[in-house]
Each structure stands twice: as structure tokens, then as C-alpha cells.
Write an enzyme that holds these catalytic residues in place. Structure first.
Site, PDB file in Angstrom:
ATOM      1  N   ASN A 228       0.757  -1.170   0.078  1.00 15.37           N
ATOM      2  CA  ASN A 228       0.019   0.067   0.010  1.00 15.37           C
ATOM      3  C   ASN A 228       0.852   1.031   0.105  1.00 15.37           C
ATOM      4  OD1 ASN A 228       0.627   0.775   2.831  1.00 15.37           O
ATOM      5  ND2 ASN A 228      -0.476  -1.340   3.259  1.00 15.37           N
TER       6      ASN A 228
ATOM      7  N   ILE B 101      -2.025  -7.326  14.278  1.00 18.22           N
ATOM      8  CA  ILE B 101      -0.666  -7.343  15.352  1.00 18.22           C
ATOM      9  C   ILE B 101      -0.929  -6.551  16.581  1.00 18.22           C
ATOM     10  CG2 ILE B 101       1.681  -6.631  15.565  1.00 18.22           C
ATOM     11  CD1 ILE B 101       1.595  -6.886  12.342  1.00 18.22           C
TER      12      ILE B 101
ATOM     13  N   LYS C 280     -13.010   0.852  16.723  1.00 20.44           N
ATOM     14  CA  LYS C 280     -11.584   0.166  16.895  1.00 20.44           C
ATOM     15  C   LYS C 280     -10.833   0.058  18.188  1.00 20.44           C
ATOM     16  CE  LYS C 280     -10.376   0.715  12.677  1.00 20.44           C
ATOM     17  NZ  LYS C 280      -9.836   1.365  11.461  1.00 20.44           N
TER      18      LYS C 280
HETATM   19  O1  C5P Z   1      -8.253  -2.557  11.681  1.00 20.89           O
HETATM   20  P1  C5P Z   1      -7.409  -1.394  10.857  1.00 20.89           P
HETATM   21  O2  C5P Z   1      -6.192  -1.735   9.953  1.00 20.89           O
HETATM   22  O3  C5P Z   1      -7.922   0.028  10.521  1.00 20.89           O
HETATM   23  O4  C5P Z   1      -6.744  -0.735  12.539  1.00 20.89           O
HETATM   24  C1  C5P Z   1      -5.591   0.019  12.251  1.00 20.89           C
HETATM   25  C2  C5P Z   1      -4.642  -0.115  13.399  1.00 20.89           C
HETATM   26  O5  C5P Z   1      -4.432  -1.469  13.768  1.00 20.89           O
HETATM   27  C3  C5P Z   1      -3.243   0.622  13.245  1.00 20.89           C
HETATM   28  O6  C5P Z   1      -2.700   0.728  14.274  1.00 20.89           O
HETATM   29  C4  C5P Z   1      -2.486  -0.786  12.526  1.00 20.89           C
HETATM   30  O7  C5P Z   1      -1.071  -0.596  12.891  1.00 20.89           O
HETATM   31  C5  C5P Z   1      -3.080  -1.828  13.457  1.00 20.89           C
HETATM   32  N1  C5P Z   1      -3.102  -2.920  12.694  1.00 20.89           N
HETATM   33  C6  C5P Z   1      -2.253  -4.177  12.922  1.00 20.89           C
HETATM   34  N2  C5P Z   1      -2.265  -5.392  12.394  1.00 20.89           N
HETATM   35  C7  C5P Z   1      -3.118  -5.475  11.208  1.00 20.89           C
HETATM   36  C8  C5P Z   1      -3.975  -4.642  10.938  1.00 20.89           C
HETATM   37  C9  C5P Z   1      -3.870  -3.240  11.606  1.00 20.89           C
HETATM   38  O8  C5P Z   1      -1.374  -4.018  13.911  1.00 20.89           O
HETATM   39  N3  C5P Z   1      -3.114  -6.752  10.690  1.00 20.89           N
END
Ligand code: C5P
Length: 411
Positions: free
Chosen positions: A218, A317, A347
Site C-alpha cells: 500500500n 498485530i 476500533k
Molecule cells: O483495523 P485497521 O487496519 O484499520 O486498524 C488500524 C490499526 O491497527 C493500526 O494501528 C495498525 O497499525 C494496526 N493493525 C495491525 N495489524 C493488522 C491491521 C492493523 O497492527 N493486521
């Protein structure tokens, strides 16, 4: 300072060297910088506002009490807009006002209102430059981290010979470009509030393989995560940065671990999370990865016009770390194009976070790939807006808020 895409605010005070400033603006613009100009009254006697407007491509600001200008970019907004404030030429009078914090015109008001580093290119008669008052004022400014460029020596407009000539525009631009500014700002302004704390930060995009030579990813540049790592280090923390592939220099003094995929990022985070006090998830982690990665390069096949791939969900993560038995204090990010606060709050609860910073990535001026950002920071108790600013400054503001929340949480 990398000047490409940076916002240079040029303050022109009233010396004969002001006639060189249209060229100075052009030289800054040639580096890729955006330039806005603010002039004192007397500067307008030496160089026309119209000329500076034409070369900068922006309206020139001049007085505090200009309704039109305030309706456009107001003075506080202009002070925030700047990544660096360059006063050239800086006359003896303006230098004295800057040293004593006077704010009786727009230029000196902006100097007080900005958090951006300030550089001055003095220009005056050689005797005025040598005057004890001027030298004391320069010392005061330097002790606050103001960057002095010149003056040079030579024949002066008044016929004298000696030090006091403003350096040539190209020399001023090169001096700014070769200076690392954030450190001076920190040394002068910031207390080590994160001293003794271990902070882990994820940054950048992840790269998910499609076959041995292809991947999906991305637009994340990693700039916000790297700005946070740099700021956290300077605020005294011991920082571990887990980074996807980005084109950024590793922050000094930060333990940076490079990864490719979301799974790699999770593995590294889990292996290092013990003992971390704070976990900041700034990475733009790919939501999905290919279910089965082919061992060999995928080939086009005769008679097949399309390709169908099957993806599976990547691990979350942040959610995984926040759900550990004894989790660190967690800050997540939410990049949304609509209903920013609503989705961010959702969230915060769903991922069991302590704080979330929401940015609106629908504007190309802010967020992804830009050097600037604006954030709404949401906790379980409150919501605070951080106005548009450089990612470097926002990182400091965000960490100050985080530190307060962290201490409350620990009580
Ligand atoms: O659910 P979303 O991707 O919108 O959430 C964003 C937050 O979650 C950010 O802080 C991003 O670094 C973290 N994130 C993560 N692992 C993922 C997806 C998002 O740590 N697979």
C-alpha cells in the site's frame, strides 16, 4: 533538511539585500519546497510584494490586521504551516526584536507563534554588525537554537567594507538544506519525559508475496512511524522500531528491525514485546495475504484472460499485542476516509486499546505519503484534536499526550 515538499516561510525585513529575495524564493522553489513570504513594512520599500507573490505563487503576508489574509491562511495557521522559518535579510532591528520576543509586526509575531526551527541571514552595515548589542542579540538567538547563516564580508551598499553582507541566495538555500534541524528544537524545548521507558513502534507498509517476484502493498511511506520513533528517542525512551519496506533513513539511536510481511512483523513484535512499556502500531499492515504462495513465478497461460487469487486474513498485530496477559500501554492508528471518529472509537473498543489516533486520509495534503498530518486522539475518557502540522511536530505532541495517559493508567 530535505527541502523537497517542505514548507519554507521566508521573512523579509527591511535591508537593501531584500532586493535579492525574489531570487532566494526561486532557489528555494527549485529544491521542490513550497514557499510563503511575510514582509515587514520597511521591506516593502526595497522589494515589491507583487514580485514575491509572482515567484512564490502565493499571496504575500504583510500586516497583522489584514482581514483578507486572515480569512485565507491566518497568522497562527501560517506559523503552523512552516517547516522552517528563514528570516533573510535579518536586519539589526529585526534581530533585536527576535532576541527579546517582541511581536509588533507580523514577521516577529510569527517567529513567536511557530514551533518550526528559525534561521536568520543577517544583513547590515559592518559597524552595526560589530556593535556589542547586535552580537549579544545573536548570542541570545543562538542559545535558543536559531541557526545563523552568514553574514559574509565585502563591499557594502553604503561603501564600507567588512562583515555584514547577506550571503547569496544559493548559499542560504544550501546552508538550510545541509542542516539537521529537529535536534536543535528538541535540545532547547523538550524535557525527557519518556526517560526509562521502552517503546516499540511499528511503521510503514507490509509487503505480501504473490509469487517469488511479485507482491502487493500500500501507499504508506512510514514517515509518521519514523517521526514517532525519532521523537520518542529524543524524549528519552529506549525505542524498537519494526519497519516494513520504506525509503527512509534509520533514526539515530533506535533499534530498527526491517521486515517484509505482516506475519514477519507479528513474529518480531511478539519476540520483543516482553519488557515494553508502550506499543505504538503505526504500520499500515495489509489486511490479507495470499493463501498459498506459489514456489515459482506465475506464468501467463495461452487462452486465459484473467487470474483469480485467493486471499486469507492477516493476523492483527495490534489486537494480538493488546490482548496479551500483561500488555504494554497501546496506541493504535486509524486511517479513514469517512466517519473518522466513529470508526476510530469502534476500533479502540474492539481491539482493547488504551488510545487511538485517527487521521483522515481523504485529503491528499495530509496523511499518507505527505510530510504533514492532523490527528484526533481518542481515549476511553476524552478526544483531543491535534491541528495540521508537520509529522515531526505532531509526533512530539502525540507522545506528550500519550505520556500523560500512560502515567494516569499506571496510577
Ligand atoms: O483495523 P485497521 O487496519 O484499520 O486498524 C488500524 C490499526 O491497527 C493500526 O494501528 C495498525 O497499525 C494496526 N493493525 C495491525 N495489524 C493488522 C491491521 C492493523 O497492527 N493486521
Amino acid at each position: 533538511m530535505q527541502l523537497d515538499q517542505k514548507n519554507v516561510l521566508l521573512g523579509i525585513s527591511g535591508g537593501i539585500a531584500a532586493y535579492k529575495t525574489p531570487d532566494l524564493v526561486r532557489k528555494f522553489k527549485a529544491t521542490g519546497a513550497n514557499v510563503r513570504v511575510v514582509m515587514t513594512d520597511s521591506a516593502t520599500e526595497f522589494v515589491s510584494k507583487l514580485a514575491l507573490q509572482a515567484v512564490s505563487g502565493n499571496k504575500v503576508s504583510h500586516t497583522m490586521l489584514d482581514e483578507d489574509a486572515e480569512a485565507g491562511m491566518g497568522h497562527i495557521e501560517l506559523a503552523r504551516w512552516a517547516d522552517v522559518f528563514v528570516v533573510a535579510p535579518a536586519t539589526a532591528n529585526t534581530i533585536a526584536k527576535l532576541a527579546y520576543g517582541l511581536a509588533d509586526d507580523l514577521l516577529t509575531t510569527l517567529a513567536l507563534a511557530t514551533k518550526a526551527p528559525i534561521a536568520i541571514a543577517p544583513a547590515m552595515n559592518q559597524q552595526m554588525w560589530a556593535a556589542p548589542a547586535t552580537l549579544t542579540n545573536i548570542d541570545i538567538l543562538k542559545s535558543r537554537g536559531v541557526f545563523q547563516i552568514g553574514p559574509g564580508a565585502g563591499e557594502q551598499a553604503c561603501g564600507d567594507v567588512g562583515y555584514g553582507r547577506m550571503l547569496e541566495p544559493i548559499e542560504i538555500v544550501e546552508a538550510i538544506a545541509s542542516k539537521e534541524f529537529t535536534s536543535t528544537y528538541f535540545e532547547v524545548n523538550e524535557a525527557p519525559i519518556l526517560s526509562g521507558l521502552n517503546v516499540m513502534i511499528t511503521a510503514g507498509p507490509t509487503r505480501e508475496a504473490l509469487d517469488p517476484v511479485r507482491y502487493i502493498t500500500n501507499h504508506s511511506s512510514g514517515k509518521m512511524g519514523y517521526a514517532l520513533a525519532t521523537a520518542a528517542k529524543k524524549l528519552g525512551a529506549s525505542v524498537t522500531l519494526v519497519s516494513g519496506p520504506v525509503n527512509l533513513k534509520q533514526p539515530d539511536g533506535v533499534n530498527t528491525i526491517q521486515i517484509q510481511s505482516a506475519q514477519d512483523m507479528l513474529d518480531v513484535c511478539l519476540s520483543k514485546v516482553e519488557g515494553q512499556d508502550i506499543f505504538i502500531a503505526c504500520a499500515a499492515v495489509a489486511d490479507f495475504r495470499l493463501s498459498d504462495i506459489p514456489q515459482h513465478k506465475v506464468k501467463k497461460k495461452e487462452g486465459e484472460d484473467g487470474l483469480t487469487l485467493t486471499f486469507e486474513k492477516n493476523p492483527d498485530i495490534l489486537k494480538t499485542v493488546a490482548s496479551l496477559d500483561n500488555p504494554p500501554f497501546t496506541l493504535g492508528f486509524a486511517a479513514e476516509t469517512q466517519d473518522v471518529e466513529k470508526y476510530a472509537t469502534d476500533k479502540l473498543t474492539r481491539k482493547k486499546l488504551n488510545m487511538i489516533a485517527a487521521n483522515d486520509v481523504s485529503s491528499s495534503e495530509l496523511g499518507f505519503n505527505s510530510d504533514r498530518n492532523a490527528l484526533t486522539v481518542i481515549t476511553h475518557e476524552k478526544s483531543v484534536k491535534l491541528a495540521p502540522d508537520s509529522k515531526d511536530s505532531l509526533a512530539v505532541e502525540l507522545l506528550k499526550l500519550l505520556e500523560q495517559e500512560y502515567r494516569l493508567h499506571k496510577q
